[in-house]
Design a protein around this motif. Structure first.
Motif, PDB file in Angstrom:
ATOM      1  N   GLY A 168       0.955  -0.990   0.220  1.00 38.55           N
ATOM      2  CA  GLY A 168      -0.024  -0.097   0.016  1.00 38.55           C
ATOM      3  C   GLY A 168       0.927   1.494  -0.129  1.00 38.55           C
ATOM      4  O   GLY A 168       1.401   1.162  -0.403  1.00 38.55           O
ATOM      5  N   VAL A 169       0.477   2.402   0.378  1.00 39.44           N
ATOM      6  CA  VAL A 169       0.989   3.104   0.480  1.00 39.44           C
ATOM      7  C   VAL A 169       0.834   4.643   1.830  1.00 39.44           C
ATOM      8  O   VAL A 169      -0.461   4.639   2.503  1.00 39.44           O
ATOM      9  CB  VAL A 169       0.441   4.638  -0.624  1.00 39.44           C
ATOM     10  N   CYS A 170       1.785   4.999   1.693  1.00 36.53           N
ATOM     11  CA  CYS A 170       1.218   5.805   3.236  1.00 36.53           C
ATOM     12  C   CYS A 170       2.236   7.444   2.369  1.00 36.53           C
ATOM     13  O   CYS A 170       3.360   7.328   1.986  1.00 36.53           O
ATOM     14  CB  CYS A 170       3.045   5.752   3.764  1.00 36.53           C
ATOM     15  N   LEU A 205      -1.755   4.626   4.993  1.00 40.21           N
ATOM     16  CA  LEU A 205      -2.082   5.049   6.398  1.00 40.21           C
ATOM     17  C   LEU A 205      -1.158   6.981   5.572  1.00 40.21           C
ATOM     18  O   LEU A 205      -0.792   6.817   4.821  1.00 40.21           O
ATOM     19  CB  LEU A 205      -0.216   4.645   6.873  1.00 40.21           C
ATOM     20  N   TRP A 206      -1.190   8.020   6.311  1.00 43.81           N
ATOM     21  CA  TRP A 206      -0.964   9.113   6.525  1.00 43.81           C
ATOM     22  C   TRP A 206      -0.016   9.451   7.342  1.00 43.81           C
ATOM     23  O   TRP A 206      -0.148  10.031   8.875  1.00 43.81           O
ATOM     24  CB  TRP A 206      -2.109  10.522   6.486  1.00 43.81           C
ATOM     25  N   HIS A 207       1.149  10.299   6.976  1.00 40.90           N
ATOM     26  CA  HIS A 207       1.660  10.596   8.238  1.00 40.90           C
ATOM     27  C   HIS A 207       1.512  12.321   8.199  1.00 40.90           C
ATOM     28  O   HIS A 207       1.777  13.095   7.143  1.00 40.90           O
ATOM     29  CB  HIS A 207       3.826  10.643   7.206  1.00 40.90           C
ATOM     30  N   LEU A 238      -8.023  17.523   3.741  1.00 40.61           N
ATOM     31  CA  LEU A 238      -6.784  17.025   3.166  1.00 40.61           C
ATOM     32  C   LEU A 238      -7.270  15.066   4.098  1.00 40.61           C
ATOM     33  O   LEU A 238      -7.820  14.758   3.406  1.00 40.61           O
ATOM     34  CB  LEU A 238      -6.341  17.219   3.414  1.00 40.61           C
ATOM     35  N   VAL A 239      -7.062  14.835   5.254  1.00 45.52           N
ATOM     36  CA  VAL A 239      -6.217  13.556   6.136  1.00 45.52           C
ATOM     37  C   VAL A 239      -8.248  13.771   5.939  1.00 45.52           C
ATOM     38  O   VAL A 239      -8.509  11.667   5.641  1.00 45.52           O
ATOM     39  CB  VAL A 239      -5.532  13.507   7.090  1.00 45.52           C
ATOM     40  N   ALA A 240      -9.413  14.210   6.270  1.00 44.91           N
ATOM     41  CA  ALA A 240      -9.791  13.163   6.648  1.00 44.91           C
ATOM     42  C   ALA A 240     -11.422  13.773   5.239  1.00 44.91           C
ATOM     43  O   ALA A 240     -12.710  13.133   5.709  1.00 44.91           O
ATOM     44  CB  ALA A 240     -10.968  14.507   7.555  1.00 44.91           C
ATOM     45  N   ASP A 241     -11.162  14.057   4.278  1.00 47.01           N
ATOM     46  CA  ASP A 241     -12.407  13.613   3.049  1.00 47.01           C
ATOM     47  C   ASP A 241     -12.147  12.643   2.856  1.00 47.01           C
ATOM     48  O   ASP A 241     -11.955  11.740   2.779  1.00 47.01           O
ATOM     49  CB  ASP A 241     -11.351  14.012   2.241  1.00 47.01           C
TER      50      ASP A 241
END
Length: 278
Positions: A168-170, A205-207, A238-241
């Motif tokens: 996946g992507v972080c 995952l978001w940093h 952005l993170v919560a979109d």
């Protein structure tokens, strides 16, 4: 969404979980060795059941291991790729051994080389790591410079070609900002969301980091949430979109000089609640 932070593993995994619990983290991210050394120096790790019980006591629902900064699977240098592969494999096996959910690794770089060829080298390396493990997920993190995997299209191409849910992507907000994505503007955030959807980027995952440098400078410089050039509201917007899949959130901010504090975690959690994502 689970909200957590990067914490020191000095003293061992159980001590790391204790520190995460003191900060109110639902997700604990750590290094299992020196992030700037090729030497693998992790001692005997506790059994997964012991780790699981300690995590429950601390309120930690998920453990994420961050791999060494030195790893570069994209490199044209075969010896460097071999060293990188060996270290990432060791890290993934150790992470799996303590019951971690995933390992974050920087995408790497290949200055002057064809980005498609560099991404193919990354894919080949990741496939070999997956063969050496059975459950751990590898999350490729976007860098603050370069074109190998610095944006949604490149990340989507990298992860999508592997066709496995174990990769996946972080997505690091500060790194996106560093390469020029305008997280600090509503139009810029819309552009990012549209690009992530179009490329079908599997963000797990978001940093979530503010930036101590201005947009597009290519500098990996994190700031506390709300104290940098992006801003707290913009970051959490952005993170919560809701058009994006729900993903865990980890802070990698300086705090008072020794990493994220309980108040940093609480502030982001409160913002996500306000955005109805928690």
């Amino acid at each position: 969404m689970r909200v957590g932070c990067h914490v020191s593993a000095a003293g061992g995994v159980l001590k790391m979980l204790e520190r995460a619990g003191e900060r109110g983290a639902s997700v604990a991210q750590c290094f299992l060795g020196s992030p700037r050394s090729w030497r693998w120096s992790v001692g005997v790790a506790p059994e997964p059941d012991v780790v699981r019980e300690a995590a429950q006591r601390a309120g930690v629902e998920r453990i994420v291991v961050h791999a060494s900064y030195l790893i570069n699977l994209a490199s044209v240098d075969a010896k460097l790729r071999d060293r990188s592969l060996a270290l990432l494999r060791q890290t993934a096996i150790a992470a799996e051994g303590i019951g971690a959910e995933s390992v974050v690794v920087h995408a790497g770089s290949a200055p002057g080389d064809d980005p498609d060829a560099a991404r193919q080298r990354i894919r080949e390396g990741l496939e070999r790591v997956l063969e050496a493990t059975s459950t751990i997920r590898i999350l490729v993190e976007n860098p603050a410079t370069g074109s190998v995997a610095s944006g949604p299209a490149e990340l989507g191409a990298l992860a999508g070609a592997l066709r496995t849910k174990r990769v996946g992507v972080c997505l690091d907000t500060q790194h996106l900002f560093a390469v020029g994505w305008a997280i600090d503007e509503a139009a810029g955030r819309e552009e990012i969301v549209t690009a992530l959807q179009a490329a079908q980027v599997p963000v797990a995952l978001w940093h979530c980091n503010d930036s101590a440098s201005e947009r597009g400078r290519g500098r990996d410089r994190h700031a506390n949430i709300g104290e940098g050039a992006i801003g707290a509201e913009a970051l959490c917007s952005l993170v919560a979109d809701r058009r994006l899949p729900e993903a865990d959130v980890v802070l990698e901010v300086p705090g008072a000089g020794d990493g994220p504090r309980a108040e940093d975690v609480a502030a982001v959690r409160a913002l996500l609640v306000r955005h109805e994502r928690l």
